[in-house]
Design an enzyme around this catalytic site. Sequence first.
Site, PDB file in Angstrom:
ATOM      1  N   GLY A 134       6.581  -8.190  -0.115  1.00 45.42           N
ATOM      2  CA  GLY A 134       5.236  -8.396   0.420  1.00 45.42           C
ATOM      3  C   GLY A 134       4.491  -9.541  -0.243  1.00 45.42           C
ATOM      4  N   ASN A 135       4.790  -9.815  -1.525  1.00 49.51           N
ATOM      5  CA  ASN A 135       4.067 -10.870  -2.248  1.00 49.51           C
ATOM      6  C   ASN A 135       4.472 -12.284  -1.811  1.00 49.51           C
ATOM      7  OD1 ASN A 135       6.627 -10.676  -3.521  1.00 49.51           O
ATOM      8  ND2 ASN A 135       5.817 -11.587  -5.387  1.00 49.51           N
TER       9      ASN A 135
ATOM     10  N   LYS B 196       7.250   7.654   6.760  1.00 48.16           N
ATOM     11  CA  LYS B 196       6.711   6.318   6.480  1.00 48.16           C
ATOM     12  C   LYS B 196       5.300   6.175   7.061  1.00 48.16           C
ATOM     13  CE  LYS B 196       6.976   1.845   5.559  1.00 48.16           C
ATOM     14  NZ  LYS B 196       6.885   1.366   4.179  1.00 48.16           N
TER      15      LYS B 196
ATOM     16  N   LYS C 172      13.219  -2.176   4.499  1.00 46.69           N
ATOM     17  CA  LYS C 172      13.709  -3.558   4.504  1.00 46.69           C
ATOM     18  C   LYS C 172      14.782  -3.801   3.432  1.00 46.69           C
ATOM     19  CE  LYS C 172      11.811  -6.360   1.050  1.00 46.69           C
ATOM     20  NZ  LYS C 172      11.057  -5.463   0.222  1.00 46.69           N
TER      21      LYS C 172
ATOM     22  N   LYS D 218      15.069  -0.453  -3.812  1.00 49.80           N
ATOM     23  CA  LYS D 218      15.726  -1.726  -4.154  1.00 49.80           C
ATOM     24  C   LYS D 218      16.997  -1.473  -4.961  1.00 49.80           C
ATOM     25  CE  LYS D 218      11.304  -4.069  -4.352  1.00 49.80           C
ATOM     26  NZ  LYS D 218      11.222  -4.143  -2.900  1.00 49.80           N
TER      27      LYS D 218
HETATM   28  P1  ADP Z   1       8.084  -5.315  -2.108  1.00 51.45           P
HETATM   29  O1  ADP Z   1       6.995  -5.689  -1.181  1.00 51.45           O
HETATM   30  O2  ADP Z   1       8.684  -6.498  -2.798  1.00 51.45           O
HETATM   31  O3  ADP Z   1       9.106  -4.405  -1.496  1.00 51.45           O
HETATM   32  P2  ADP Z   1       7.187  -3.036  -3.668  1.00 51.45           P
HETATM   33  O4  ADP Z   1       5.764  -2.889  -4.110  1.00 51.45           O
HETATM   34  O5  ADP Z   1       7.683  -2.156  -2.592  1.00 51.45           O
HETATM   35  O6  ADP Z   1       7.367  -4.568  -3.329  1.00 51.45           O
HETATM   36  O7  ADP Z   1       8.148  -2.851  -4.942  1.00 51.45           O
HETATM   37  C1  ADP Z   1       8.072  -3.680  -6.083  1.00 51.45           C
HETATM   38  C2  ADP Z   1       7.170  -3.077  -7.130  1.00 51.45           C
HETATM   39  O8  ADP Z   1       7.749  -1.925  -7.704  1.00 51.45           O
HETATM   40  C3  ADP Z   1       6.913  -3.935  -8.342  1.00 51.45           C
HETATM   41  O9  ADP Z   1       5.964  -4.936  -8.095  1.00 51.45           O
HETATM   42  C4  ADP Z   1       6.419  -2.911  -9.364  1.00 51.45           C
HETATM   43  O10 ADP Z   1       5.008  -2.796  -9.306  1.00 51.45           O
HETATM   44  C5  ADP Z   1       7.009  -1.590  -8.879  1.00 51.45           C
HETATM   45  N1  ADP Z   1       7.922  -0.899  -9.787  1.00 51.45           N
HETATM   46  C6  ADP Z   1       8.148   0.434  -9.737  1.00 51.45           C
HETATM   47  N2  ADP Z   1       9.017   0.819 -10.654  1.00 51.45           N
HETATM   48  C7  ADP Z   1       9.385  -0.294 -11.334  1.00 51.45           C
HETATM   49  C8  ADP Z   1      10.270  -0.537 -12.427  1.00 51.45           C
HETATM   50  N3  ADP Z   1      10.964   0.457 -12.990  1.00 51.45           N
HETATM   51  N4  ADP Z   1      10.423  -1.790 -12.865  1.00 51.45           N
HETATM   52  C9  ADP Z   1       9.731  -2.803 -12.303  1.00 51.45           C
HETATM   53  N5  ADP Z   1       8.871  -2.635 -11.275  1.00 51.45           N
HETATM   54  C10 ADP Z   1       8.695  -1.392 -10.789  1.00 51.45           C
HETATM   55 MG    MG Z   2       8.683  -2.389  -0.717  1.00 53.64          MG
END
Ligand code: ADP
Ligand code: MG
Length: 316
Positions: free
Chosen positions: A14-15, A132, A216, A278
């Site tokens: 998302g970023n 979701k 995704k 992820k």
């Molecule tokens: P995206 O839009 O890239 O899918 P998400 O917000 O769904 O982003 O997932 C990424 C986020 O997960 C990171 O920015 C962080 O805030 C969070 N996060 C949760 N657990 C962890 C972890 N163990 N290590 C690093 N980040 C984590």
């Molecule tokens: Mg995400």
Amino acid sequence: MSTHRQVAVVAVGGNALIKDKQHKSIPDQYAAASETMHHIAEMIAAGWNVVITHGNGPQVGFILRRAELAAHELHTVPLDSCGADTQGAIGYMFQKALHNEFKRRSMGNQAATVVTQVLVDKNDPAFQHPTKPIGSFMDEETAKQRMAQGWHVMEDAGRGWRRVVPSPDPKRIIELDVIRTLVENKFTVVAVGGGGIPVVENENGELEGVEAVIDKDFASALLAISMKVDLFLISTAVEKVALNFGKPNQQWLDKMTIAEAEQYLAEGHFKPGSMKPKIEAILRYLKAVPNGKALITDPEHIPAALRGETGTWIVP
Ligand code: ADP
Ligand code: MG
């Protein structure tokens, strides 16, 4: 083919489009997209063939909200169509940003977006358990009206009511051969946006869009597996993955093995809905593509991470 360029699936989060709540407009999204594409162009210049996948959660939310506000005058937009709209609009931003990057670097490369359908199983248990959340928050009364019209709704952590839709597992990328052909011919491809447009096969073997959202990261893993790519890179808002994320004893990881990742998952280090999918997606990929490499980092550290200087590498 005479070339031996390595192929990567780069799943941007998302970023790559929205950096913070104050920057949601289309020009702001394009500025963020340009930054991320700058780093991906550097990767391409270094010799990678790239397929870019991306999220679309907030963008689908904007479309649904507009439809809601205009409901007295205009038809609503089904979720599969929101998927197609956002794939096109986000693909356009990435293509334009890449075009300008390639030109700046005097590279002859070109980018193309493939509107991508992803097959899901209509008997996937997810259809019985929608999880979701999508669209705007509603008060209880509106939520009950929508429920009577067939929506599933849920109370979201005291913030109000929200529609929830199923998140089925992706089974097959319908446009896979198209994506593969473009990549083999050195085009940079934007595909499987928002996890792909979820479709099912009906009794006659025809495709039908469904009201669902595919994760995704899982859809990107399916693409990485189906193409047996050399690298699966997940770009998100953190430079590295951490143990005890956000706690005083937080520990950033340079590397973890499959076995360690499984242990950390079981210990609850990765938040459901953000880091957990992820890591799970990367494990699916590494188990299916034994020679594959997997990396998690943020957009600005992609070039350094590929040189082995940062990011979290997940290895067999
Ligand atoms: P995206 O839009 O890239 O899918 P998400 O917000 O769904 O982003 O997932 C990424 C986020 O997960 C990171 O920015 C962080 O805030 C969070 N996060 C949760 N657990 C962890 C972890 N163990 N290590 C690093 N980040 C984590
Ligand atoms: Mg995400």
